[in-house]
Design a protein around this motif. Structure first.
Motif, mmCIF file in Angstrom:
data_model
loop_
_atom_site.group_PDB
_atom_site.id
_atom_site.type_symbol
_atom_site.label_atom_id
_atom_site.label_comp_id
_atom_site.label_asym_id
_atom_site.label_seq_id
_atom_site.Cartn_x
_atom_site.Cartn_y
_atom_site.Cartn_z
ATOM 1 N N SER A 64 0.346 -0.885 0.148
ATOM 2 C CA SER A 64 -0.017 -0.128 -0.203
ATOM 3 C C SER A 64 0.799 1.178 -0.082
ATOM 4 C CB SER A 64 -0.810 0.167 1.210
ATOM 5 O OG SER A 64 -0.156 0.575 2.595
ATOM 6 N N GLN A 68 0.358 4.048 -2.918
ATOM 7 C CA GLN A 68 0.958 5.355 -2.691
ATOM 8 C C GLN A 68 2.068 6.502 -3.228
ATOM 9 O OE1 GLN A 68 0.707 6.815 1.649
ATOM 10 N NE2 GLN A 68 -0.578 4.991 1.581
ATOM 11 N N THR A 69 2.634 5.933 -4.114
ATOM 12 C CA THR A 69 3.766 6.680 -4.719
ATOM 13 C C THR A 69 4.197 5.504 -5.859
ATOM 14 O OG1 THR A 69 5.407 5.217 -3.448
ATOM 15 C CG2 THR A 69 5.299 7.369 -2.698
#
Length: 353
Positions: A64, A68-69
């Protein structure tokens, strides 16, 4: 039987199935509860169990963070940190601003619960969360690429002799700006890693011996707490505890009190290590260990979660309280000295100097 409670989540372990069943029946009669069966997830930590083995991991949580990046499909690296900061580097839009940097770094701090291999890198990045420079944004990406290649890493817990041992080290003047050293140590219960710390020292050390000695003092304080903690699980530990250090000067300083007259700047750490020392013996005369009754293997999982709660959930302490009972304990520094510490001397460590 042991019970771990945080708000509305409960983890129960023990070697008496009937006692656990009776407890669940009594709790269900008083509260509205849902029994989820054998533990497989707890606070984002996956618990995989086989015969005589457990494996704790956070692979889903790590994935996760990568998502996100937008690095879920990136190429992996074999090293979590850059050994030498580049003088010139191209800006990268993967981590665009300080807000993203803070959010990802906070998430990585939680990931270190089961990933001690990234503890040092995360510690370095977390020191600049208040005002990250472009170079810090650049250094965060290699760590994320390392996590991509090691996403299935975690903590194995196996059946082994319940004997404590600690490895201590220090990175002397590792901070390029403040020139402060970094303390690092890890504690094993048998073959299982149960405690580890990476922390910048509060003062500047004038020599590598001083920084290593401060790391030894921090490791000693942690091992005293750990020995008292396992005593609450009815695990007796009367044999000497091995504290390994790779600095011969620090070992000689602990073994020879004559040198301490010239090292008053580390007097407090010297007293912590040697206040209860009744004698110094060669390491070859280490007493042999007499194994006792083996407790439930799940106790090791509770020890790991104890570290996790005290570090990240201080409010959980009232629910997860351990009454520390002092008993006989011994310590030795590998290579040179065997330090013997008794009941009264351990109690003296808790009193003002």
């Amino acid at each position: 039987m042991f019970l771990l409670v945080y708000i509305d989540d409960i983890l129960i372990t023990g070697n008496n199935e009937s006692a656990i069943s009776n407890l669940l029946i009594n709790l269900n009669s008083q509260f509205s509860m849902k029994h989820l069966g054998p533990a497989s997830q707890f606070f984002g930590i996956s618990i995989q169990s086989t015969k005589d083995t457990y494996f704790l991991s956070q692979s889903a949580y790590a994935l996760s963070i990568l998502q996100q990046t937008n690095l879920a499909k990136c190429n992996s690296l074999s090293n979590p940190s850059v050994t030498k900061q580049p003088s010139n580097f191209k800006p990268d839009n993967t981590i665009s601003d300080a807000t993203v940097y803070r959010r990802i770094t906070r998430g990585l701090q939680y990931l270190t619960i089961t990933r001690p291999d990234i503890a040092h890198s995360v510690n370095n990045l977390a020191q600049h969360m208040h005002d990250p420079a472009p170079v810090h944004l650049y250094l965060l990406k290699p760590l994320l690429r390392y996590i991509k290649g090691t996403i299935n890493f975690g903590l194995p817990i196996i059946k082994s002799k319940l004997q404590l041992r600690t490895f201590s080290d220090a990175n002397w003047a590792g901070d390029p700006i403040t020139k402060k050293s970094t303390t690092g140590f890890c504690t094993f219960l048998g073959e299982n890693l149960v405690s580890w710390t990476v922390k910048k020292q509060t003062t500047v050390s004038r020599s590598s011996t001083e920084s290593e000695y401060r790391a030894l003092a921090a490791a000693t304080a942690d091992i005293i707490w750990m020995r008292r903690l396992i005593a609450d699980f009815n695990i007796s530990h009367n044999q000497p505890i091995s504290i390994y250090c790779d600095n011969t000067s620090a070992i000689a300083l602990a073994n020879n009190p004559v040198f301490h007259v010239r090292t008053k700047h580390i007097e407090i750490d010297q007293r912590l290590l040697l206040l209860g020392c009744a004698g110094v013996l060669p390491a070859r005369r280490l007493l042999s260990w007499r194994p006792g009754k083996f407790p439930p293997l799940c106790i090791l999982i509770v020890l790991v979660f104890a570290q996790f709660f005290l570090l990240f959930f201080p409010l959980a302490v009232p629910f997860f309280y351990f009454f520390l009972i002092s008993s006989s304990s011994d310590f030795y520094i590998s290579g040179s000295a065997l330090l013997w510490i008794s009941d009264q001397e351990i109690k003296a460590l808790a009193s003002p100097f």
